[in-house]
Design an enzyme around this catalytic site. Structure first.
Site, short mmCIF file in Angstrom:
data_model
loop_
_atom_site.label_atom_id
_atom_site.label_comp_id
_atom_site.label_asym_id
_atom_site.label_seq_id
_atom_site.Cartn_x
_atom_site.Cartn_y
_atom_site.Cartn_z
N CYS A 23 0.80 -1.23 0.00
CA CYS A 23 0.00 0.00 0.00
C CYS A 23 0.83 1.28 0.00
CB CYS A 23 -0.98 0.00 1.17
SG CYS A 23 -2.23 -1.29 0.99
N HIS A 71 -13.10 9.49 -8.71
CA HIS A 71 -12.10 9.55 -9.78
C HIS A 71 -11.03 10.60 -9.50
CE1 HIS A 71 -14.90 6.92 -11.80
NE2 HIS A 71 -13.91 6.59 -12.60
N GLU A 129 -12.73 -0.50 1.79
CA GLU A 129 -11.78 -0.33 0.70
C GLU A 129 -11.70 -1.60 -0.14
OE1 GLU A 129 -8.02 0.85 2.34
OE2 GLU A 129 -7.57 -1.14 3.03
#
Length: 142
Positions: A23, A71, A129
């Site tokens: 990550c 986005h 997530e």
């Protein structure tokens, strides 16, 4: 206690600063935000009589918040060099700069606080997530 629950989702990229693992690299998620409202008393008058709040308004507020990040590249303030930020902006990327490390836990608190600021009687926010992993932030523990 009475409650309402709705959800919204958005697609965005992030990375974790000072993290040692996958990550730390730029990656994206289909984030899912679930919000739960709670109140002891229903509204007493008007078109929302006997309601926690109008579902349409609740959904509109949450969707507006998730739309702000949709986005985009969610970036912790100060985590990238100024010239990197400038290049990303010049290339036309949408950046959502946050004053916190972009962990799912911090995003759950962020959405809770934003709903609270909007006057919504928010109790719990869950941010997923992945389909199986979420962080939870709830009233009274802030």
């Amino acid at each position: 206690m009475y409650g309402l629950k709705t959800e919204s989702s958005f697609d965005a990229a992030h990375f974790l600063t000072d993290y040692h693992g996958k990550c730390e690299n730029l990656h994206g998620h289909r984030w899912r935000v679930v919000a739960i409202l709670a109140t002891d008393e229903l509204q007493e008058a008007g078109t929302c009589k006997d309601m926690v709040m109008d579902f349409g308004e609740f959904k509109r507020i949450l969707r507006a918040l998730t739309e702000e990040l949709d986005h985009s590249f969610i970036v912790e303030e100060g985590s990238l060099k100024p010239q990197t930020m400038k290049c990303l902006e010049e290339e036309g990327f949408t950046l959502s700069v946050m004053p916190f490390r972009t962990t799912v836990e911090n995003l759950a608190r962020y959405f809770w606080q934003r709903l609270d600021e909007a006057g919504v009687p928010v109790m719990v926010v869950e941010v997923y997530e992945t389909p199986n992993n979420c962080a939870i932030y709830e009233r009274g523990r802030n």
